[in-house]
Design a protein around this motif. Structure first.
Motif, mmCIF file in Angstrom:
data_model
loop_
_atom_site.group_PDB
_atom_site.id
_atom_site.type_symbol
_atom_site.label_atom_id
_atom_site.label_comp_id
_atom_site.label_asym_id
_atom_site.label_seq_id
_atom_site.Cartn_x
_atom_site.Cartn_y
_atom_site.Cartn_z
ATOM 1 N N VAL A 184 35.297 -33.301 -29.360
ATOM 2 C CA VAL A 184 35.266 -32.791 -30.728
ATOM 3 C C VAL A 184 34.192 -31.709 -30.767
ATOM 4 N N GLN A 185 34.631 -30.482 -30.956
ATOM 5 C CA GLN A 185 33.720 -29.338 -30.906
ATOM 6 C C GLN A 185 33.005 -29.171 -32.244
ATOM 7 N N SER A 186 31.708 -29.392 -32.189
ATOM 8 C CA SER A 186 30.849 -29.188 -33.351
ATOM 9 C C SER A 186 29.657 -28.360 -32.887
ATOM 10 N N GLN A 187 28.884 -27.885 -33.821
ATOM 11 C CA GLN A 187 27.805 -26.941 -33.519
ATOM 12 C C GLN A 187 26.841 -27.446 -32.449
ATOM 13 N N HIS A 188 26.475 -28.701 -32.484
ATOM 14 C CA HIS A 188 25.423 -29.193 -31.601
ATOM 15 C C HIS A 188 25.927 -30.084 -30.471
ATOM 16 N N VAL A 189 27.231 -30.125 -30.245
ATOM 17 C CA VAL A 189 27.782 -31.040 -29.248
ATOM 18 C C VAL A 189 27.198 -30.818 -27.861
ATOM 19 N N LEU A 190 26.963 -29.587 -27.470
ATOM 20 C CA LEU A 190 26.453 -29.311 -26.123
ATOM 21 C C LEU A 190 24.940 -29.484 -26.008
ATOM 22 N N GLU A 191 24.289 -29.800 -27.109
ATOM 23 C CA GLU A 191 22.853 -30.058 -27.092
ATOM 24 C C GLU A 191 22.551 -31.532 -26.868
ATOM 25 N N ARG A 192 23.567 -32.364 -26.903
ATOM 26 C CA ARG A 192 23.393 -33.810 -26.775
ATOM 27 C C ARG A 192 23.590 -34.219 -25.312
ATOM 28 N N PRO A 193 22.590 -34.821 -24.702
ATOM 29 C CA PRO A 193 22.711 -35.151 -23.280
ATOM 30 C C PRO A 193 23.867 -36.095 -22.982
ATOM 31 N N TRP A 194 24.131 -37.076 -23.869
ATOM 32 C CA TRP A 194 25.219 -37.998 -23.594
ATOM 33 C C TRP A 194 26.568 -37.289 -23.654
ATOM 34 N N GLU A 197 19.203 -35.971 -15.656
ATOM 35 C CA GLU A 197 18.848 -36.157 -14.253
ATOM 36 C C GLU A 197 18.698 -37.635 -13.906
ATOM 37 N N GLN A 198 18.091 -38.416 -14.807
ATOM 38 C CA GLN A 198 17.905 -39.845 -14.556
ATOM 39 C C GLN A 198 19.238 -40.586 -14.542
ATOM 40 N N GLU A 199 20.101 -40.283 -15.487
ATOM 41 C CA GLU A 199 21.349 -41.032 -15.644
ATOM 42 C C GLU A 199 22.453 -40.588 -14.697
ATOM 43 N N ALA A 200 22.543 -39.297 -14.434
ATOM 44 C CA ALA A 200 23.633 -38.786 -13.599
ATOM 45 C C ALA A 200 23.170 -38.405 -12.202
ATOM 46 N N GLY A 201 21.864 -38.286 -12.029
ATOM 47 C CA GLY A 201 21.351 -37.905 -10.725
ATOM 48 C C GLY A 201 21.651 -36.462 -10.350
ATOM 49 N N VAL A 202 21.897 -35.635 -11.359
ATOM 50 C CA VAL A 202 22.154 -34.213 -11.125
ATOM 51 C C VAL A 202 21.294 -33.393 -12.078
ATOM 52 N N SER A 203 21.087 -32.155 -11.699
ATOM 53 C CA SER A 203 20.295 -31.269 -12.550
ATOM 54 C C SER A 203 21.160 -30.678 -13.651
ATOM 55 N N THR A 204 20.521 -30.138 -14.645
ATOM 56 C CA THR A 204 21.258 -29.465 -15.716
ATOM 57 C C THR A 204 21.992 -28.241 -15.184
ATOM 58 N N ASP A 205 21.487 -27.644 -14.110
ATOM 59 C CA ASP A 205 22.191 -26.512 -13.485
ATOM 60 C C ASP A 205 23.575 -26.930 -13.009
ATOM 61 N N PHE A 241 24.988 -20.709 -24.358
ATOM 62 C CA PHE A 241 24.115 -21.873 -24.238
ATOM 63 C C PHE A 241 24.276 -22.518 -22.864
ATOM 64 N N LEU A 242 25.526 -22.701 -22.425
ATOM 65 C CA LEU A 242 25.770 -23.296 -21.110
ATOM 66 C C LEU A 242 25.242 -22.413 -19.980
ATOM 67 N N THR A 243 25.350 -21.104 -20.143
ATOM 68 C CA THR A 243 24.865 -20.179 -19.128
ATOM 69 C C THR A 243 23.363 -20.335 -18.916
ATOM 70 N N HIS A 244 22.646 -20.656 -19.985
ATOM 71 C CA HIS A 244 21.190 -20.795 -19.918
ATOM 72 C C HIS A 244 20.741 -22.231 -20.225
ATOM 73 N N LEU A 245 21.598 -23.191 -19.898
ATOM 74 C CA LEU A 245 21.325 -24.590 -20.213
ATOM 75 C C LEU A 245 20.001 -25.067 -19.632
ATOM 76 N N ASP A 246 19.664 -24.617 -18.432
ATOM 77 C CA ASP A 246 18.438 -25.082 -17.778
ATOM 78 C C ASP A 246 17.191 -24.758 -18.579
ATOM 79 N N THR A 247 17.212 -23.679 -19.358
ATOM 80 C CA THR A 247 16.024 -23.327 -20.155
ATOM 81 C C THR A 247 16.195 -23.671 -21.634
ATOM 82 N N LEU A 248 17.408 -23.656 -22.131
ATOM 83 C CA LEU A 248 17.623 -23.853 -23.572
ATOM 84 C C LEU A 248 17.723 -25.319 -23.995
#
Length: 170
Positions: A54-64, A117-125, A97-104
């Motif tokens: 469900v695409q909403s304004q802040h969906v990609l800001e939520r780690p889960w 990183e803790q839950e998935a064992g991967v970096s935001t990159d 936002f996704l292009t600069h996810l590591d800093t934003l």
């Protein structure tokens, strides 16, 4: 039976009950049902046939939500998107936002990168790269929660068609 995970559920006239009536043999899991345990959430996504984003304004800001999307991509689970009108989702802003996810990400949601990183064992990159490759090709179903009953029904039918015809990603 298929399982559908809806990420995130926007409390509107798009209800899981309506979807369950349309696909009665397919349980629907809402990520808002269990946000306490990320591992359980990730396992629900892995068991799903389709992830409904469900695409909403802040969906990609939520780690889960990022973890659910990333898990679906890595598991080859198709993603069907619903663009809820009036909820502020911008394709251009999301791409940037996704292009600069590591800093934003940590600017808008402090600690989110560490949680991923803790839950998935991967970096935001890694998460950002996977999302940037897949999300632009996901077709969105438009949904206006203030539309007429007929318009809402038509959107639900479009969503159902997207769910049924969704193909796994290689």
């Amino acid at each position: 039976s298929a399982h559908f995970t809806i990420c995130p559920f926007v409390r509107s006239r798009l209800s899981p009950l309506q979807l369950e009536r349309m696909v009665p043999d397919s349980p629907i899991f809402l990520d808002s049902d269990d946000l306490k345990d990320m591992r359980t959430l990730i396992e629900f996504v892995r068991q799903s046939s389709v992830l409904v984003l469900v695409q909403s304004q802040h969906v990609l800001e939520r780690p889960w939500c990022l973890l659910e999307i990333y898990t679906a991509i890595e598991a080859g689970i198709p993603i069907v998107a619903v663009n809820v009108q009036g909820k502020g989702y911008s394709f251009d802003d999301s791409s940037a936002f996704l292009t600069h996810l590591d800093t934003l990400l940590d600017r808008v949601n402090p600690g989110a990168s560490k949680l991923i990183e803790q839950e998935a064992g991967v970096s935001t990159d890694v998460v950002a790269h996977a999302c940037c490759e897949v999300l632009p090709s996901v077709i969105s179903v438009a949904f206006n929660s203030f539309g007429s009953r007929n318009a809402i029904q038509a959107s639900l039918l479009d969503l159902l068609h997207g769910i049924i015809s969704a193909k796994s990603r290689p």
